[in-house]
Write a protein that holds these residues in place. Structure first.
Motif, PDB file in Angstrom:
ATOM      1  N   ASP A  85      60.030 -15.381 -19.093  1.00  0.00           N
ATOM      2  CA  ASP A  85      60.167 -14.562 -17.891  1.00  0.00           C
ATOM      3  C   ASP A  85      60.680 -13.152 -18.189  1.00  0.00           C
ATOM      4  OD1 ASP A  85      62.715 -15.287 -18.600  1.00  0.00           O
ATOM      5  OD2 ASP A  85      63.336 -15.905 -16.592  1.00  0.00           O
ATOM      6  N   LYS A  86      60.615 -12.763 -19.450  1.00  0.00           N
ATOM      7  CA  LYS A  86      61.068 -11.422 -19.832  1.00  0.00           C
ATOM      8  C   LYS A  86      59.951 -10.391 -19.625  1.00  0.00           C
ATOM      9  CE  LYS A  86      64.365 -12.638 -23.446  1.00  0.00           C
ATOM     10  NZ  LYS A  86      64.708 -12.423 -24.848  1.00  0.00           N
ATOM     11  N   LEU A  87      60.362  -9.167 -19.435  1.00  0.00           N
ATOM     12  CA  LEU A  87      59.417  -8.056 -19.380  1.00  0.00           C
ATOM     13  C   LEU A  87      58.931  -7.747 -20.789  1.00  0.00           C
ATOM     14  CD1 LEU A  87      61.388  -5.764 -16.923  1.00  0.00           C
ATOM     15  CD2 LEU A  87      59.384  -7.158 -16.397  1.00  0.00           C
ATOM     16  N   ILE A  88      57.731  -7.171 -20.890  1.00  0.00           N
ATOM     17  CA  ILE A  88      57.142  -6.919 -22.212  1.00  0.00           C
ATOM     18  C   ILE A  88      58.034  -6.019 -23.066  1.00  0.00           C
ATOM     19  CG2 ILE A  88      55.712  -4.962 -21.499  1.00  0.00           C
ATOM     20  CD1 ILE A  88      54.615  -7.719 -23.951  1.00  0.00           C
ATOM     21  N   GLY A  89      58.676  -5.035 -22.471  1.00  0.00           N
ATOM     22  CA  GLY A  89      59.567  -4.165 -23.231  1.00  0.00           C
ATOM     23  C   GLY A  89      60.718  -4.931 -23.852  1.00  0.00           C
ATOM     24  N   ASP A  90      61.291  -5.857 -23.091  1.00  0.00           N
ATOM     25  CA  ASP A  90      62.382  -6.679 -23.607  1.00  0.00           C
ATOM     26  C   ASP A  90      61.902  -7.597 -24.725  1.00  0.00           C
ATOM     27  OD1 ASP A  90      64.243  -5.550 -21.869  1.00  0.00           O
ATOM     28  OD2 ASP A  90      63.811  -7.008 -20.300  1.00  0.00           O
ATOM     29  N   VAL A  91      60.698  -8.157 -24.565  1.00  0.00           N
ATOM     30  CA  VAL A  91      60.133  -9.010 -25.620  1.00  0.00           C
ATOM     31  C   VAL A  91      59.967  -8.211 -26.906  1.00  0.00           C
ATOM     32  CG1 VAL A  91      58.057 -10.280 -26.344  1.00  0.00           C
ATOM     33  CG2 VAL A  91      58.965 -10.588 -24.023  1.00  0.00           C
ATOM     34  N   LEU A  92      59.450  -7.002 -26.793  1.00  0.00           N
ATOM     35  CA  LEU A  92      59.215  -6.162 -27.972  1.00  0.00           C
ATOM     36  C   LEU A  92      60.521  -5.798 -28.672  1.00  0.00           C
ATOM     37  CD1 LEU A  92      56.425  -3.925 -26.460  1.00  0.00           C
ATOM     38  CD2 LEU A  92      56.150  -5.505 -28.377  1.00  0.00           C
ATOM     39  N   VAL A  93      61.542  -5.464 -27.891  1.00  0.00           N
ATOM     40  CA  VAL A  93      62.837  -5.098 -28.472  1.00  0.00           C
ATOM     41  C   VAL A  93      63.508  -6.324 -29.082  1.00  0.00           C
ATOM     42  CG1 VAL A  93      65.167  -4.249 -27.947  1.00  0.00           C
ATOM     43  CG2 VAL A  93      63.159  -3.078 -26.988  1.00  0.00           C
ATOM     44  N   ASP A  94      63.529  -7.427 -28.337  1.00  0.00           N
ATOM     45  CA  ASP A  94      64.182  -8.646 -28.827  1.00  0.00           C
ATOM     46  C   ASP A  94      63.525  -9.181 -30.102  1.00  0.00           C
ATOM     47  OD1 ASP A  94      65.866  -8.442 -26.670  1.00  0.00           O
ATOM     48  OD2 ASP A  94      64.954 -10.097 -25.541  1.00  0.00           O
ATOM     49  N   SER A  95      62.207  -8.989 -30.226  1.00  0.00           N
ATOM     50  CA  SER A  95      61.504  -9.480 -31.415  1.00  0.00           C
ATOM     51  C   SER A  95      61.579  -8.496 -32.582  1.00  0.00           C
ATOM     52  CB  SER A  95      60.041  -9.762 -31.080  1.00  0.00           C
ATOM     53  OG  SER A  95      59.377  -8.553 -30.757  1.00  0.00           O
ATOM     54  N   GLY A  96      62.140  -7.320 -32.343  1.00  0.00           N
ATOM     55  CA  GLY A  96      62.262  -6.316 -33.393  1.00  0.00           C
ATOM     56  C   GLY A  96      60.979  -5.525 -33.650  1.00  0.00           C
ATOM     57  N   LEU A  97      59.968  -5.704 -32.787  1.00  0.00           N
ATOM     58  CA  LEU A  97      58.709  -4.968 -32.967  1.00  0.00           C
ATOM     59  C   LEU A  97      58.839  -3.502 -32.558  1.00  0.00           C
ATOM     60  CD1 LEU A  97      56.211  -7.695 -31.737  1.00  0.00           C
ATOM     61  CD2 LEU A  97      56.516  -6.866 -34.089  1.00  0.00           C
ATOM     62  N   CYS A  98      59.741  -3.222 -31.629  1.00  0.00           N
ATOM     63  CA  CYS A  98      59.990  -1.843 -31.183  1.00  0.00           C
ATOM     64  C   CYS A  98      61.488  -1.663 -30.947  1.00  0.00           C
ATOM     65  CB  CYS A  98      59.263  -1.558 -29.859  1.00  0.00           C
ATOM     66  SG  CYS A  98      57.497  -1.405 -29.984  1.00  0.00           S
ATOM     67  N   SER A  99      61.915  -0.446 -31.006  1.00  0.00           N
ATOM     68  CA  SER A  99      63.305  -0.154 -30.660  1.00  0.00           C
ATOM     69  C   SER A  99      63.398   0.132 -29.159  1.00  0.00           C
ATOM     70  CB  SER A  99      63.799   1.072 -31.443  1.00  0.00           C
ATOM     71  OG  SER A  99      63.135   2.234 -30.984  1.00  0.00           O
ATOM     72  N   ARG A 100      64.596   0.042 -28.621  1.00  0.00           N
ATOM     73  CA  ARG A 100      64.813   0.363 -27.209  1.00  0.00           C
ATOM     74  C   ARG A 100      64.378   1.802 -26.931  1.00  0.00           C
ATOM     75  NH1 ARG A 100      64.585  -2.313 -23.101  1.00  0.00           N
ATOM     76  NH2 ARG A 100      65.840  -3.924 -24.068  1.00  0.00           N
TER      77      ARG A 100
END
Length: 128
Positions: A85-100
């Motif tokens: 149920d996370k937003l895509i931005g949060d998924v990307l940051v949490d997975s380390g694929l992108c920075s905040r």
């Protein structure tokens, strides 16, 4: 106060200025064919909402365009996002694929492009 008309006869910038200077809260609707956008004026600021999704303005697509992410990484994040149920931005940051910061940059680009689209390409749209 009620406004209604065609953007070929009045400038959207003038409408924004009038609504902003009046200090009122409310929603301005822009109709273009079957597309409807809502521009919400509140004490906190202005936001644009639309039911239609412009694929080019999705955060993941913008991150790919900016070179922060590749298509394979984006698809991986989209699959992860579908199972939670996370937003895509949060998924990307949490997975380390992108920075905040990269995600925030993408949001700034998204906002700028939505505003540009709204102001530059609306000569025959109706407003209310």
């Amino acid at each position: 106060m009620s406004l209604k008309g065609n953007l070929s006869s009045v400038n959207l910038t003038e409408i924004f200025q009038m609504l902003s200077l009046s200090g009122r809260e409310g929603t301005l609707f822009i109709y273009e064919g079957s597309r409807k956008r809502a521009i919400c004026f509140t004490k906190e600021g202005v936001s644009i909402r639309s039911r239609e999704r412009n694929e080019n303005l999705l955060i993941g697509k913008i991150l790919v365009r900016l070179g922060f992410l590749d298509e394979e990484q984006l698809q991986q994040a989209v699959e992860t996002r579908r199972s939670g149920d996370k937003l895509i931005g949060d998924v990307l940051v949490d997975s380390g694929l992108c920075s905040r910061e990269e995600v925030e940059d993408a949001f700034r680009v998204q906002s700028a492009e939505e505003i540009q689209d709204l102001f530059l390409y609306r000569s025959d749209a109706q407003f209310e």
